[in-house]
Motif scaffolding. Sequence first.
Motif, PDB file in Angstrom:
ATOM      1  N   ILE A 149       0.759  -1.451  -0.331  1.00 18.15           N
ATOM      2  CA  ILE A 149      -0.002  -0.243  -0.305  1.00 18.15           C
ATOM      3  C   ILE A 149       0.612   1.216   0.426  1.00 18.15           C
ATOM      4  N   ARG A 150       1.832   1.610   0.821  1.00 25.04           N
ATOM      5  CA  ARG A 150       2.904   2.721   0.561  1.00 25.04           C
ATOM      6  C   ARG A 150       3.280   2.370  -0.863  1.00 25.04           C
ATOM      7  N   VAL A 151       3.858   1.668  -1.387  1.00 24.21           N
ATOM      8  CA  VAL A 151       4.427   2.000  -3.011  1.00 24.21           C
ATOM      9  C   VAL A 151       3.752   2.425  -3.814  1.00 24.21           C
ATOM     10  N   ILE A 193       2.990   6.254  -5.704  1.00 28.69           N
ATOM     11  CA  ILE A 193       2.709   6.293  -6.597  1.00 28.69           C
ATOM     12  C   ILE A 193       1.508   7.305  -7.021  1.00 28.69           C
ATOM     13  N   ALA A 194       0.796   7.156  -6.581  1.00 26.19           N
ATOM     14  CA  ALA A 194      -0.285   8.133  -6.858  1.00 26.19           C
ATOM     15  C   ALA A 194      -0.169   9.130  -6.300  1.00 26.19           C
ATOM     16  N   PHE A 249       8.699   5.685 -11.703  1.00 24.88           N
ATOM     17  CA  PHE A 249       9.377   4.042 -10.971  1.00 24.88           C
ATOM     18  C   PHE A 249      10.773   3.895 -11.226  1.00 24.88           C
ATOM     19  N   ASN A 250      11.761   4.742 -12.141  1.00 24.02           N
ATOM     20  CA  ASN A 250      13.075   4.081 -11.831  1.00 24.02           C
ATOM     21  C   ASN A 250      13.327   4.405 -10.860  1.00 24.02           C
ATOM     22  N   GLN A 251      12.486   5.915  -9.896  1.00 16.71           N
ATOM     23  CA  GLN A 251      13.111   5.709  -8.354  1.00 16.71           C
ATOM     24  C   GLN A 251      12.694   4.602  -7.831  1.00 16.71           C
ATOM     25  N   LEU A 252      11.815   4.565  -7.786  1.00 15.64           N
ATOM     26  CA  LEU A 252      11.504   3.586  -7.058  1.00 15.64           C
ATOM     27  C   LEU A 252      11.702   2.552  -6.738  1.00 15.64           C
ATOM     28  N   ILE A 257      10.117  -0.687  -6.210  1.00 15.92           N
ATOM     29  CA  ILE A 257       8.839  -2.089  -7.113  1.00 15.92           C
ATOM     30  C   ILE A 257      10.480  -2.770  -8.032  1.00 15.92           C
ATOM     31  N   GLN A 258      10.385  -4.171  -8.841  1.00 20.98           N
ATOM     32  CA  GLN A 258      10.787  -4.655  -9.461  1.00 20.98           C
ATOM     33  C   GLN A 258      10.854  -4.586 -11.073  1.00 20.98           C
TER      34      GLN A 258
END
Length: 469
Positions: free
Chosen positions: A378-380, A384-385, A418-421, A427-428
Amino acid sequence: MAAGGGTFLTQNKKLPGAYINFVSAQAVSQALSDRGIVAFATNLDWGPEHVVMNVTNTDFQRDCMKIFGYPATSPKMKGLADLFQNAIRGYIFRLNPPTGTKAAIEYITDDSETILVGTARYTGARGNDISVRIELNIDSPDTPTPEEPALYDVTTYVGDTVVDSQTKITAMSQIIDKEFVVWNKAGTIMELIATATGGTTAQSTNADIEDAMAKFEPYQYNIFSTDVVPSASLVAYIKSYVTRVREQTGAKMQAVIYAPTDIGTSVDYEGIISVQNNAIVDATTLKTEDGFSKAAPCFWIAGAEAGCAVNKSLTNAVYNGSFLVNLDFSQDDLVSFIDNGRFVLYRDGDDVRVLTDINGLTTYTLEKNADFSNNQTIRVLDQIAIETGILFSETFLGKVPNDEDGRISFKDQLADIFNQLQDLRAIQNFDYDEDISVWKGITKTSVVVDTAVEPTNVMEKLYMTVRVG
C-alpha cells in the motif's frame, strides 16, 4: 493539488485532476515526497480546542511546553513522544470541546479580597499549575512619582518552570499576553504572588472525533490516528471516512485505530490498520498510570507506519514505545489475528516486535488480492499515486498540449518516478515500453494512463530443507 482526484470506473469525470485505479496484475527527475506525517486526534489538558496544530518533530522537542503545556519529557507527553519517535510532522487536534473552564489567576489580599490578575489562555486542568510573581525591579526608584513610576518584573510559572518574564513594567496594561496568560489589563500593578484555580478539561465525544477528521481533510498526511477507544459505530464511521477520502478525493492515507477482534466489527479494508494490542490499564479507571487509554499503543504505531519508508516494512520491527502492552497471546491467537486483519505486537524473547505489517483487508478479489493486505504494498501504491498527482497537477495540468509529444513527455516523467522507486528497491522488473501506456482519452482534454507495477516486499517467511547425507 488539483480539485479532482481518486479512482474511476468510466471516463466521466468533471473536475480536472488525476484519477488512478490500482488492481491486481492478473485482473488487469523528481524527488519522492517525504513520508512521516501523522494526523492525530487526542485529549489534552492544554492547547487550543478543535484546531489543527502543525507541529514538526523539532517543534515538539524544542517548544513542547509552549504548545502542549508540558515539557517533552513529561509523563503527560508519553503518547506524543512515542508518535514523534518516527513522525517528522504531526497535525495534532485537541479533541476536548471548549466547554471546559479556563483557570482564574488570582491574588488574595490580607483583607481576603480576591484580585483577578489574569486568566489561563486555554481551558484545561493544566491551567491550574500557573502562578505569577510580580516584584519590584532592581532599578525601580525608591520614591516613585508619576514622572518616574515604580518598575515591576512579571514572571509566569507553570509548575516550577518559568515560561515568561517581562521586566520594567509600570502598569498592568503594558503586560503582553503570551502562551499561557491573558492578563487583566484593567488591574492595578503591585507586588504579589498569584495562583490559578478552577481550570477544567471537558471530555470529548464521537462528535469531536468526527470534527477532527473533517478538519484534517484539507491536509496531506500518511496516517490518521487517535488514542480514543472507539465503539463499533465509530470504527465503521472511520472506515467510511477513509474509504471516501482514499477513493473519491485522491488523498492516499491510512488510519491506525484500536480495533481488536472482540470489538464486534470487521474493518476489511486496506485503508485501516486495526491494532489488536491494548495498553495495560487499571481495572477500575481503565486508564494507564499516567492517564492514557487502552488505545495508547496507537501513538507509536501511527508514527512508525507514517515514518516507514516506501521500500521498508514494519514486520519484525522492535516496539520501543512507552506503554506496557498486552502480549498474552498464544500461537493460535497470532494466526487468528492475521486471518482477521489485525496488526499485533508480540513477545520475542526480551523484545516486543511487530508480528507482520498488515492492514484490515481480509476479503480478496481479482481486483484486490492478498498483496493489498500488506502495508508495504500500500505504501508503494500510495506513493505512486501521490507522485503522479503532484507531477500532473504541477507540470502538465493546463500547461502541456494533449498531443503525442505532450503524452510522451508525461510518460517519460512517469517513468522517472518508477525508476526512482526501482532504484530504492520498492518495485522491481519495471520496463518502460511494457509497463506504461499513455494515450488520449475520449475527450480532447483527457489523458489515459495504464501501468503495471510489481512492488517488492521484504522477506517474511523462510522455508528451508536440510538434507543430511
